[in-house]
Design a protein around this motif. Structure first.
Motif, PDB file in Angstrom:
ATOM      1  N   SER B  30      17.752  -0.176   2.661  1.00  0.00           N
ATOM      2  CA  SER B  30      16.685  -1.141   2.898  1.00  0.00           C
ATOM      3  C   SER B  30      15.306  -0.490   2.768  1.00  0.00           C
ATOM      4  CB  SER B  30      16.847  -1.792   4.270  1.00  0.00           C
ATOM      5  OG  SER B  30      16.936  -0.810   5.256  1.00  0.00           O
ATOM      6  N   GLU B  31      15.231   0.793   3.024  1.00  0.00           N
ATOM      7  CA  GLU B  31      13.987   1.516   2.789  1.00  0.00           C
ATOM      8  C   GLU B  31      13.915   1.790   1.291  1.00  0.00           C
ATOM      9  OE1 GLU B  31      11.446   2.417   4.879  1.00  0.00           O
ATOM     10  OE2 GLU B  31      12.469   1.017   6.207  1.00  0.00           O
ATOM     11  N   ALA B  32      13.342   0.828   0.548  1.00  0.00           N
ATOM     12  CA  ALA B  32      13.421   0.915  -0.895  1.00  0.00           C
ATOM     13  C   ALA B  32      12.642   2.105  -1.431  1.00  0.00           C
ATOM     14  CB  ALA B  32      12.885  -0.374  -1.505  1.00  0.00           C
ATOM     15  N   ASP B  33      13.260   2.746  -2.375  1.00  0.00           N
ATOM     16  CA  ASP B  33      12.602   3.825  -3.086  1.00  0.00           C
ATOM     17  C   ASP B  33      11.610   3.189  -4.058  1.00  0.00           C
ATOM     18  OD1 ASP B  33      11.865   5.967  -4.538  1.00  0.00           O
ATOM     19  OD2 ASP B  33      13.898   6.693  -4.943  1.00  0.00           O
ATOM     20  N   GLU B  34      10.350   3.617  -3.991  1.00  0.00           N
ATOM     21  CA  GLU B  34       9.300   3.006  -4.814  1.00  0.00           C
ATOM     22  C   GLU B  34       9.631   3.024  -6.303  1.00  0.00           C
ATOM     23  OE1 GLU B  34       6.222   1.622  -4.510  1.00  0.00           O
ATOM     24  OE2 GLU B  34       6.347   1.376  -2.346  1.00  0.00           O
ATOM     25  N   ALA B  61       9.572   1.630 -19.894  1.00  0.00           N
ATOM     26  CA  ALA B  61       8.733   2.398 -20.816  1.00  0.00           C
ATOM     27  C   ALA B  61       7.254   2.243 -20.458  1.00  0.00           C
ATOM     28  CB  ALA B  61       8.990   1.938 -22.248  1.00  0.00           C
ATOM     29  N   ASP B  62       6.892   1.026 -20.015  1.00  0.00           N
ATOM     30  CA  ASP B  62       5.501   0.770 -19.633  1.00  0.00           C
ATOM     31  C   ASP B  62       5.155   1.322 -18.259  1.00  0.00           C
ATOM     32  OD1 ASP B  62       4.934  -0.455 -21.943  1.00  0.00           O
ATOM     33  OD2 ASP B  62       5.111  -2.516 -21.194  1.00  0.00           O
ATOM     34  N   HIS B  63       6.169   1.570 -17.435  1.00  0.00           N
ATOM     35  CA  HIS B  63       5.949   2.074 -16.070  1.00  0.00           C
ATOM     36  C   HIS B  63       6.712   3.374 -15.892  1.00  0.00           C
ATOM     37  CE1 HIS B  63       4.963  -2.181 -15.830  1.00  0.00           C
ATOM     38  NE2 HIS B  63       4.248  -1.910 -14.756  1.00  0.00           N
ATOM     39  N   PRO B  64       6.133   4.484 -16.330  1.00  0.00           N
ATOM     40  CA  PRO B  64       6.851   5.758 -16.258  1.00  0.00           C
ATOM     41  C   PRO B  64       7.288   6.068 -14.826  1.00  0.00           C
ATOM     42  CG  PRO B  64       4.796   5.982 -17.465  1.00  0.00           C
ATOM     43  CD  PRO B  64       4.791   4.623 -16.874  1.00  0.00           C
ATOM     44  N   GLY B  65       8.501   6.555 -14.691  1.00  0.00           N
ATOM     45  CA  GLY B  65       9.007   6.926 -13.364  1.00  0.00           C
ATOM     46  C   GLY B  65       9.724   5.797 -12.660  1.00  0.00           C
ATOM     47  N   GLY B 327       8.837  -6.872   1.770  1.00  0.00           N
ATOM     48  CA  GLY B 327       9.103  -5.446   1.966  1.00  0.00           C
ATOM     49  C   GLY B 327       9.516  -4.707   0.704  1.00  0.00           C
ATOM     50  N   SER B 328       9.715  -5.442  -0.406  1.00  0.00           N
ATOM     51  CA  SER B 328      10.050  -4.749  -1.643  1.00  0.00           C
ATOM     52  C   SER B 328       8.780  -4.162  -2.254  1.00  0.00           C
ATOM     53  CB  SER B 328      10.706  -5.714  -2.630  1.00  0.00           C
ATOM     54  OG  SER B 328      12.075  -5.798  -2.371  1.00  0.00           O
ATOM     55  N   PRO B 329       8.911  -3.101  -3.058  1.00  0.00           N
ATOM     56  CA  PRO B 329       7.712  -2.446  -3.596  1.00  0.00           C
ATOM     57  C   PRO B 329       6.937  -3.329  -4.567  1.00  0.00           C
ATOM     58  CG  PRO B 329       9.719  -1.532  -4.554  1.00  0.00           C
ATOM     59  CD  PRO B 329      10.144  -2.426  -3.437  1.00  0.00           C
ATOM     60  N   ASP B 330       5.647  -3.021  -4.733  1.00  0.00           N
ATOM     61  CA  ASP B 330       4.775  -3.805  -5.610  1.00  0.00           C
ATOM     62  C   ASP B 330       5.279  -3.844  -7.045  1.00  0.00           C
ATOM     63  OD1 ASP B 330       3.165  -4.319  -3.510  1.00  0.00           O
ATOM     64  OD2 ASP B 330       1.734  -2.701  -3.940  1.00  0.00           O
ATOM     65  N   VAL B 331       5.961  -2.763  -7.439  1.00  0.00           N
ATOM     66  CA  VAL B 331       6.397  -2.705  -8.827  1.00  0.00           C
ATOM     67  C   VAL B 331       7.427  -3.816  -9.120  1.00  0.00           C
ATOM     68  CG1 VAL B 331       8.229  -1.004  -8.422  1.00  0.00           C
ATOM     69  CG2 VAL B 331       7.110  -1.104 -10.653  1.00  0.00           C
ATOM     70  N   ALA B 332       8.119  -4.326  -8.073  1.00  0.00           N
ATOM     71  CA  ALA B 332       9.039  -5.452  -8.257  1.00  0.00           C
ATOM     72  C   ALA B 332       8.262  -6.701  -8.648  1.00  0.00           C
ATOM     73  CB  ALA B 332       9.851  -5.693  -6.981  1.00  0.00           C
ATOM     74  N   VAL B 333       7.080  -6.882  -8.029  1.00  0.00           N
ATOM     75  CA  VAL B 333       6.230  -8.013  -8.393  1.00  0.00           C
ATOM     76  C   VAL B 333       5.761  -7.864  -9.836  1.00  0.00           C
ATOM     77  CG1 VAL B 333       4.143  -9.309  -7.805  1.00  0.00           C
ATOM     78  CG2 VAL B 333       5.494  -8.247  -5.993  1.00  0.00           C
ATOM     79  N   ASP B 334       5.455  -6.615 -10.219  1.00  0.00           N
ATOM     80  CA  ASP B 334       5.051  -6.369 -11.606  1.00  0.00           C
ATOM     81  C   ASP B 334       6.156  -6.780 -12.572  1.00  0.00           C
ATOM     82  OD1 ASP B 334       2.665  -5.406 -10.749  1.00  0.00           O
ATOM     83  OD2 ASP B 334       3.258  -3.288 -10.823  1.00  0.00           O
TER      84      ASP B 334
END
Lengths: 297, 428
Positions: B30-34, B61-65, B327-334
């Motif tokens: 549940s502690e999501a890895d960014e 590819a657009d979001h390295p890592g 609680g999910s990371p911002d990159v999920a919204v992206d």
């Protein structure tokens, strides 16, 4: 206490623990959580905190659909006994005689019981299709008119049809048990009866049947519990329809739980089903099966 | 002997411990890895499955890592898994919401992230279609496909029965039914065994009978006292009385197998079926040649009803939207924003995976039937979300059950309204 006694107890504890742990995790804990669920209004997510007391029980017991479901369960229990017991006995007695193709006949009677219930259900569902199904085809071929909406689509016919399929499915178990019971009757008794001038019919009724008592009582118990918990066949054939004509307690609670997300109501219904089965099982054990254990002592 | 017993006991004990550990585990993610996000979707057939894999790769590819873990599941599996995920609180970072009452419950339990600000551009671009996924003017999910319900019909059989014009009013529809019957054809199939296909008739009739405000209010207040709801039942009852349906329709499933309602239409056993936008795809899966009705497929919307106060151009429909748990990371919204981008929605449309909500993708739909639906949908003043979805499972389920009873002749239009109201009152 001796050292041996202590060790023996530890040993018993060690051997019993895994069984108890399994029982606890897969039986006691689910029952306890169903009971707990039945006192809350809960949609299946978030914290369970909307305590409503006995309200869910009130709704379940006051719901016409649930009362009908109980009635359908009772119909299946009674009809199973009235139809399958004599039929099963008759077939078992016939198959106990030395006739040709006995092995084959026994297998044929037993095959439906071995078949997975859902697979059997799907096959029957296709056979019973209105207009395009095999059953309708046969009925039309002999010049009769099959029901307009099909056997499963007509509310008045759905439950009897379901029962016929259930009988087809479970008769094999009754026959198998009764055959095993008949095989346990010593040949000397038949011979003695014959020497005394009893015919085949008399030997069956006066000798075989009374000695089958314990087997019949065990079958009755299995049949009753199975009928009360009936779910798979109903779910595949009708889903409880049409117009709630074939709902059982189990389909009711699944419908309320996984379909409507009224987990509290489903919990209450499951507790009612559990209590009904439990009380019946206990009463049966105490009043009827006890005779068998006592006589064996 | 003794050591043997002890070793066995040890094994048993450790097995027990393992079991307990397994029973208690499962919430450590549940502690999501960014940098790792999970995405569940139900496009588990080609070309959709491969397309979404490519989309995930492009996003990475657009979001390295960033690592996107995609799970493609059969729809029913996904629904079951999501229900379990909601119970445990361990949700995927991007998942599908059907909107309406179900979403409102999830929002109330604080499980869904508000996307109003984070995805403001996308919300604006999608426009009115987003309404079904809004709670108290906030947007919690972005619909990526939105379809409408109408009558799918067999053009060949219509021709055979001498039907030259598609029905505009209910009376026209009754004419069509009479003509089909006269030509010895079964007019309609309905999967009343599954209940919701029968309920769609009532929803559509209510949409034609009730003004928009009454429907919008009912979704919020769960008040069904307006008499237009009962009139909707009258419309459906009148239709049932013309006996237009396939034999055994009370036990007919919606779309499983050749004898299901969709199967009957696909194999030419009936002339029409009222169904959602997924019908051509479903029919393709139910015929041996994989073509369904092919070129014979036609579509028309639910007709106008006499004295109806609803807009005849309004449509009944629904769809799927991407949501992100609280609680999910911002990159999920992206990722969700990327899924709604012109580029991804155009690819979605080109692959005939649904009816895109991003206007930039409208021209890319190649299937003629879907293109027609898209036109109807975009011309509609509003698309009413299926009532069972809008009201949530509990009220919606009670309503569907009662409507199915009406199809069996065991409930009146009044019963439908009172059963729905009763279930709704339990929710308040």
């Amino acid at each position: 206490m001796t050292r041996g006694g202590w060790r023996q107890r530890l040993e018993i504890l060690l051997f019993v623990t895994p069984a108890l742990a399994l029982l606890g995790v897969f039986v006691v804990w689910p029952i306890a959580s169903a009971v707990r669920m039945s006192f809350y209004r809960w949609k299946g997510f978030g914290p369970m905190e909307d305590f409503v007391g006995l309200r869910n029980y009130d709704r379940v017991l006051g719901d016409d659909v649930f009362r009908d479901a109980v009635a359908h369960n009772v119909v299946i229990v009674v009809a199973s006994i009235v139809v399958q017991l004599p039929l099963g006995l008759a077939i078992a007695m016939l198959l106990n005689r030395k006739i040709r193709l006995r092995g084959l006949l026994r297998t044929i009677v037993f095959v439906p019981y071995v078949m997975a219930e859902v697979i059997a259900g799907v096959i029957w569902f296709q056979l019973l299709q209105p207009r395009y199904g095999v059953v309708d085809g046969i009925i039309s071929a002999v010049g009769l008119t099959p029901p307009e909406q099909g056997f499963l689509g007509t509310p008045e016919l759905a439950l009897p049809t379901l029962f016929v399929v259930l009988t087809w499915k479970y008769l094999g178990l009754a026959v198998l048990l009764f055959l095993a019971g008949l095989q346990g009757v010593p040949d000397e008794l038949y011979e003695a009866a014959q020497l005394d001038g009893a015919g085949w019919w008399q030997t069956q009724v006066r000798v075989a049947l009374p000695l089958l008592g314990p087997t019949i009582r065990t079958w009755l118990f299995l049949s009753m519990i199975g009928s009360l918990q009936q779910f798979d066949m109903v779910w595949v054939l009708t889903g409880g329809g049409p117009a709630n004509a074939t709902t059982t307690m189990a389909t009711y609670l699944i419908n309320q739980g996984t379909q409507r997300h009224n987990y509290g109501i489903a919990g209450a219904a499951s507790v009612v089903l559990f209590l009904v089965s439990f009380v019946m099982a206990l009463a049966y054990q105490l009043l009827i099966l006890r005779r068998d254990t006592v006589t064996q002592e | 002997m003794r050591s043997k017993t002890r070793r066995a006991a040890l094994a048993v004990l450790s097995a027990g411990t393992l079991l307990l550990a397994a029973a208690c585990g499962g919430d450590d993610s549940s502690e999501a890895d960014e940098s790792t996000i999970t995405w569940w979707h139900n496009s588990n057939n080609e070309p959709g499955k491969g397309y979404y894999e490519q989309v995930a790769k492009d996003f990475e590819a657009d979001h390295p890592g960033v690592d996107v873990q995609v799970s493609a599941m059969a729809h029913e599996d996904m629904v079951d898994k999501l229900a379990a995920a909601f119970q445990s609180g361990d949700l995927p970072d991007v998942y599908m919401e059907r909107g309406g009452g179900e979403l409102a419950d999830h929002v109330e339990a604080g499980l869904v992230r508000d996307l109003s600000d984070d995805a403001a551009d996308e919300v604006e671009k999608i426009g009115g279609s987003v309404a079904g996924w809004q709670v108290d003017d906030k947007t919690y999910a972005l619909p990526f496909s939105l379809g409408v319900v109408g009558f799918w019909y067999n053009k060949e059989q219509f021709e055979q029965a001498g039907i030259t014009e598609l029905p505009i009013t209910m009376d026209d529809l009754y004419d069509v039914i009479d003509k089909l019957k006269a030509a010895d054809l079964t007019p309609l199939s309905v999967g009343a065994g599954d209940k919701w296909p029968a309920a769609h008739y009532w929803y559509a009739a209510a949409l034609r009978s009730c003004p928009e405000e009454v429907l919008t209010d009912a979704v919020g207040s769960l008040d069904f006292s307006d008499d237009c709801f009962e009139r909707a039942g009258d419309v459906v009852e009148e239709l049932i009385e013309t006996e237009p349906f396939n034999a055994g329709f009370l036990s007919t499933p919606a779309q499983e197998g050749a004898t299901s309602a969709s199967g009957l239409l696909a194999t030419g056993k009936v002339a029409m079926e009222m169904q959602g936008h997924w019908e051509p795809g479903v029919m393709q899966g139910l015929t041996d040649d994989g073509k369904g009705l092919g070129d014979k497929t036609g579509w028309f919307p639910f007709p106008e009803v006499d004295g109806g106060e609803g807009d005849p151009a309004a449509q009944l429909g629904g769809g799927d939207a991407w949501a992100v748990p609280e609680g999910s990371p911002d990159v999920a919204v992206d990722l969700v924003r990327y899924l709604l981008s012109d580029e991804v929605q155009t690819g979605f449309a080109e692959n005939d995976m649904g009816l895109p909500t991003n206007p930039a993708a409208t021209g890319a739909v190649s299937d003629p039937a879907l293109a027609q639906l898209l036109e109807v949908r975009d011309a509609a003043p509003f698309v009413q979300l299926y009532f069972d979805t809008a009201f949530g499972e509990s009220v919606g389920g009670a309503m569907n059950d009662e409507i199915a009873l009406m199809f069996a002749g065991k409930a009146s239009p009044d019963d439908v309204v009172s059963a729905t109201q009763q279930a709704a009152d339990e929710e308040k």
